[in-house]
Scaffold this motif. Structure first.
Motif, PDB file in Angstrom:
ATOM      1  N   ALA A 139      70.380  26.295  11.646  1.00 47.92           N
ATOM      2  CA  ALA A 139      69.851  26.335  10.925  1.00 47.92           C
ATOM      3  C   ALA A 139      70.204  27.479  10.386  1.00 47.92           C
ATOM      4  CB  ALA A 139      68.726  26.621  11.421  1.00 47.92           C
ATOM      5  N   GLU A 140      70.414  28.057   9.385  1.00 46.42           N
ATOM      6  CA  GLU A 140      70.680  29.704   9.043  1.00 46.42           C
ATOM      7  C   GLU A 140      70.304  30.969   8.421  1.00 46.42           C
ATOM      8  OE1 GLU A 140      73.498  32.533   7.099  1.00 46.42           O
ATOM      9  OE2 GLU A 140      71.705  31.119   6.039  1.00 46.42           O
ATOM     10  N   GLY A 141      69.346  29.918   7.722  1.00 45.60           N
ATOM     11  CA  GLY A 141      68.209  30.793   6.810  1.00 45.60           C
ATOM     12  C   GLY A 141      66.864  30.054   6.608  1.00 45.60           C
ATOM     13  N   ILE A 142      66.061  31.606   7.121  1.00 43.94           N
ATOM     14  CA  ILE A 142      64.072  31.039   7.663  1.00 43.94           C
ATOM     15  C   ILE A 142      63.777  32.379   6.203  1.00 43.94           C
ATOM     16  CG2 ILE A 142      64.855  33.081   9.086  1.00 43.94           C
ATOM     17  CD1 ILE A 142      62.685  32.197  10.719  1.00 43.94           C
ATOM     18  N   ALA A 143      63.043  31.371   5.700  1.00 44.94           N
ATOM     19  CA  ALA A 143      61.668  32.424   5.243  1.00 44.94           C
ATOM     20  C   ALA A 143      60.259  32.682   5.335  1.00 44.94           C
ATOM     21  CB  ALA A 143      61.923  31.693   3.511  1.00 44.94           C
ATOM     22  N   ALA A 144      59.302  33.796   5.144  1.00 44.24           N
ATOM     23  CA  ALA A 144      58.146  33.300   5.247  1.00 44.24           C
ATOM     24  C   ALA A 144      57.123  33.474   4.524  1.00 44.24           C
ATOM     25  CB  ALA A 144      58.000  34.381   6.274  1.00 44.24           C
ATOM     26  N   ASP A 145      56.269  32.799   4.334  1.00 43.49           N
ATOM     27  CA  ASP A 145      55.044  32.886   3.049  1.00 43.49           C
ATOM     28  C   ASP A 145      53.707  33.854   3.503  1.00 43.49           C
ATOM     29  OD1 ASP A 145      53.360  32.429   1.155  1.00 43.49           O
ATOM     30  OD2 ASP A 145      53.420  29.903   1.095  1.00 43.49           O
ATOM     31  N   PRO A 146      54.423  35.069   2.515  1.00 42.69           N
ATOM     32  CA  PRO A 146      53.250  36.240   2.539  1.00 42.69           C
ATOM     33  C   PRO A 146      51.257  35.693   2.902  1.00 42.69           C
ATOM     34  CG  PRO A 146      54.357  36.661   0.922  1.00 42.69           C
ATOM     35  CD  PRO A 146      55.181  35.349   1.680  1.00 42.69           C
ATOM     36  N   ARG A 147      51.513  34.008   1.976  1.00 43.99           N
ATOM     37  CA  ARG A 147      49.778  34.038   1.749  1.00 43.99           C
ATOM     38  C   ARG A 147      49.785  33.605   2.554  1.00 43.99           C
ATOM     39  NH1 ARG A 147      50.968  30.336  -3.410  1.00 43.99           N
ATOM     40  NH2 ARG A 147      52.177  29.734  -1.606  1.00 43.99           N
ATOM     41  N   ASP A 148      50.264  32.627   3.666  1.00 41.26           N
ATOM     42  CA  ASP A 148      49.742  31.731   5.268  1.00 41.26           C
ATOM     43  C   ASP A 148      50.084  32.260   6.310  1.00 41.26           C
ATOM     44  OD1 ASP A 148      52.046  30.832   4.363  1.00 41.26           O
ATOM     45  OD2 ASP A 148      50.425  28.651   3.371  1.00 41.26           O
ATOM     46  N   GLY A 149      50.814  32.251   5.960  1.00 45.21           N
ATOM     47  CA  GLY A 149      52.075  33.164   7.405  1.00 45.21           C
ATOM     48  C   GLY A 149      53.544  31.875   8.434  1.00 45.21           C
ATOM     49  N   ALA A 150      53.609  30.974   7.012  1.00 48.75           N
ATOM     50  CA  ALA A 150      54.342  29.320   6.962  1.00 48.75           C
ATOM     51  C   ALA A 150      55.357  30.011   6.980  1.00 48.75           C
ATOM     52  CB  ALA A 150      53.844  28.531   5.928  1.00 48.75           C
ATOM     53  N   LEU A 151      56.657  29.232   7.972  1.00 47.10           N
ATOM     54  CA  LEU A 151      57.445  29.418   8.301  1.00 47.10           C
ATOM     55  C   LEU A 151      58.454  29.321   7.359  1.00 47.10           C
ATOM     56  CD1 LEU A 151      58.306  31.227  11.838  1.00 47.10           C
ATOM     57  CD2 LEU A 151      57.978  32.478   9.872  1.00 47.10           C
ATOM     58  N   TYR A 152      60.114  28.710   7.143  1.00 47.05           N
ATOM     59  CA  TYR A 152      60.538  27.677   6.265  1.00 47.05           C
ATOM     60  C   TYR A 152      62.257  28.497   6.734  1.00 47.05           C
ATOM     61  CZ  TYR A 152      56.745  27.591   2.960  1.00 47.05           C
ATOM     62  OH  TYR A 152      55.879  27.139   2.478  1.00 47.05           O
ATOM     63  N   VAL A 153      62.434  26.923   7.307  1.00 48.69           N
ATOM     64  CA  VAL A 153      63.976  27.252   7.974  1.00 48.69           C
ATOM     65  C   VAL A 153      65.315  25.474   7.926  1.00 48.69           C
ATOM     66  CG1 VAL A 153      65.150  26.764  10.241  1.00 48.69           C
ATOM     67  CG2 VAL A 153      63.062  27.605  10.441  1.00 48.69           C
ATOM     68  N   GLY A 154      65.787  26.732   6.687  1.00 51.21           N
ATOM     69  CA  GLY A 154      66.755  25.609   6.285  1.00 51.21           C
ATOM     70  C   GLY A 154      68.051  25.372   7.249  1.00 51.21           C
ATOM     71  N   SER A 155      68.399  23.886   7.108  1.00 48.23           N
ATOM     72  CA  SER A 155      69.939  23.170   7.963  1.00 48.23           C
ATOM     73  C   SER A 155      70.326  22.923   7.225  1.00 48.23           C
ATOM     74  CB  SER A 155      69.194  21.678   8.368  1.00 48.23           C
ATOM     75  OG  SER A 155      69.959  21.087   9.177  1.00 48.23           O
ATOM     76  N   MET A 156      71.711  23.966   8.042  1.00 46.31           N
ATOM     77  CA  MET A 156      73.171  23.344   7.517  1.00 46.31           C
ATOM     78  C   MET A 156      73.548  21.924   7.871  1.00 46.31           C
ATOM     79  SD  MET A 156      75.095  26.557   8.427  1.00 46.31           S
ATOM     80  CE  MET A 156      77.078  26.290   6.993  1.00 46.31           C
ATOM     81  N   ARG A 157      73.379  21.150   8.754  1.00 46.53           N
ATOM     82  CA  ARG A 157      73.772  20.073   9.411  1.00 46.53           C
ATOM     83  C   ARG A 157      72.912  18.682   8.219  1.00 46.53           C
ATOM     84  NH1 ARG A 157      72.646  17.530  13.802  1.00 46.53           N
ATOM     85  NH2 ARG A 157      74.306  15.216  14.304  1.00 46.53           N
ATOM     86  N   LEU A 158      71.843  19.157   8.519  1.00 47.60           N
ATOM     87  CA  LEU A 158      71.176  17.975   7.539  1.00 47.60           C
ATOM     88  C   LEU A 158      70.555  18.043   6.495  1.00 47.60           C
ATOM     89  CD1 LEU A 158      68.296  17.442  10.981  1.00 47.60           C
ATOM     90  CD2 LEU A 158      71.181  17.217  11.118  1.00 47.60           C
ATOM     91  N   ARG A 159      70.740  19.076   6.351  1.00 50.04           N
ATOM     92  CA  ARG A 159      71.028  19.630   4.438  1.00 50.04           C
ATOM     93  C   ARG A 159      69.494  19.055   4.265  1.00 50.04           C
ATOM     94  NH1 ARG A 159      76.509  17.545   1.718  1.00 50.04           N
ATOM     95  NH2 ARG A 159      77.427  17.762   3.410  1.00 50.04           N
ATOM     96  N   LYS A 160      68.647  19.594   4.638  1.00 55.16           N
ATOM     97  CA  LYS A 160      66.833  19.385   4.598  1.00 55.16           C
ATOM     98  C   LYS A 160      66.786  21.133   4.598  1.00 55.16           C
ATOM     99  CE  LYS A 160      65.340  18.250   8.876  1.00 55.16           C
ATOM    100  NZ  LYS A 160      64.851  17.538   9.547  1.00 55.16           N
TER     101      LYS A 160
END
Length: 414
Positions: A139-160
């Protein structure tokens, strides 16, 4: 051949690019290696008032990168001279011994490393915010949604891209096979309900697939694709991105030495790097209305109207080289600095309009759970970040066994 991962952020420049950038680093640094000293740059032209324009003194962290370059090119004495100069200046970023394998048997390197380590400030360690149990994400990248606090994490190896709900539930937002290549930086555009991602595919002759790097937008609610623009062919790597107030997306091209812009509604990227040949441009953020870009040589204010970039210097001798992830809120920057010494997380407070850096402090370092921390996201009262990306073990399409452990997301109180 199998896809090759991006160069590990703990080594901000791959060796080939270091060689290509050697003259730029030498000119920017006060202390070139004894056996490979750069020519003195010509004095800049005098402005209308008659006094010579001041030369860019460079960033205090540049000698560390120059030492790495010198050691990689077989100049052990030059590398040690540069490290010695850092020691004399009170270098407090520590040293990653893996940066200087050719000097491992030199007693002076061990002595320098010990003195550097003694100056690294002691900090509290952030607690875990979430653990992603799926093995081998890289996992290299991470982002947060300020509206609900959800986190998003990107995968280099699994491409998702996975979504981490505020309650801790994890699910795929953009599953494998949905058009993503290796996922690097990601950002939330909450105003437009989009999740932007930078992705990379290396050329694979056996599979007949060409090299490409793209910016892709997905619907935050459904994960459906919404927009795409990119660059074809080798020599480019869209790495990290920032989203402007009007939806304009800016992206660093680490291997192409450029910063690109994608305007709202546009289908093609436009060069927006201000005419500078960037040396492995990486983190990027918008702070107090200014576009800030981190490359291997430091932190820069890049005018969005096409003007020339301007170097920002930390107070005193606080180095700003080797920044990977860069996040901003108002005039506050929080960065993962993993490319010049011991990885650490720093906070910078800017002057109005990013005229300068008012204060700089180390928030966290030497967390025993880290394995190449990369990027993070600001949330109310905290900085959440990826602590064990394992990008250093992802090479030639293969992952070292240690990289199969769960991914740890930390929450650093601010």
């Amino acid at each position: 051949m199998a896809p090759v991962a991006r160069p590990p952020p703990a080594r901000p420049l791959p060796l080939a690019l270091l060689a290509a950038a050697a003259s730029a680093l030498a000119v920017a640094c006060h202390h070139a290696p004894a056996t490979a000293r750069a020519p003195t740059p010509a004095a800049p032209a005098a402005p209308a008032g008659g006094a010579p324009a001041p030369q860019d003194p460079g960033d205090p962290g540049l000698p560390y990168l120059r030492a790495w370059l010198a050691a990689s090119q077989g100049d052990a004495d030059g590398a040690l001279a540069l490290l010695r100069s850092l020691d004399e200046a009170g270098w407090s970023n520590g040293m990653d011994p893996a940066d200087f394998p050719a000097l491992a048997d030199r007693p002076e390197l061990k002595a320098l490393a010990a003195r550097f380590a003694a100056r690294v400030p002691a900090t509290p360690h952030a607690p875990l915010a979430a653990t992603l149990a799926e093995p081998g994400l890289v996992a290299e990248g991470i982002a947060a949604d300020p509206r609900d606090g959800a986190l998003y994490v990107g995968s280099m190896r699994l491409r998702k891209i996975v979504r981490v709900d505020p309650g801790g539930a994890v699910r795929d937002l953009v599953p494998p096979g949905a058009g993503l290549d290796q996922v690097l930086g990601i950002k939330v555009d909450a105003a437009r309900g989009l999740l932007w991602a930078a992705s990379l595919a290396r050329a694979d002759a056996a599979a007949g697939t060409p090299a490409r790097t793209r910016l892709l937008a997905f619907d935050l609610a459904t994960g459906a694709p919404r927009r795409s623009a990119g660059l074809d062919g080798p020599g480019h790597m869209l790495n990290d991105l920032a989203v402007g107030e009007d939806g304009t997306v800016y992206a660093t091209d680490s291997e192409g030495g450029e910063v690109w812009r994608l305007d709202p509604g546009a289908a093609a990227l436009v060069a927006a790097g201000g005419g500078r040949r960037w040396v492995y441009a990486n983190g990027i953020a918008i702070a107090d209305g200014r576009l800030l870009v981190a490359d291997a040589t430091g932190l820069w204010d890049l005018p969005r109207d096409g003007g020339a970039p301007r170097r920002l210097r930390g107070p005193g001798r606080f180095p700003l080289t080797g920044i990977d992830g860069l996040s901003a809120a108002g005039r506050t920057l929080v960065a993962v600095q993993n490319g010049a010494g011991t990885p650490r997380i720093i906070r910078l407070e800017l002057e109005p309009g990013a005229a300068g850096v008012r204060t700089a402090e180390v928030l966290e370092t030497a967390n025993p759970g880290w394995r190449v921390p990369t990027t993070g996201a600001l949330v109310p009262g905290a900085f959440v970040y990826i602590g064990n990306s394992h990008v250093d073990g992802w090479k030639d399409g293969k992952l070292a066994p240690a990289g199969m452990e769960p991914t740890r997301i930390y929450r650093l109180p601010l």
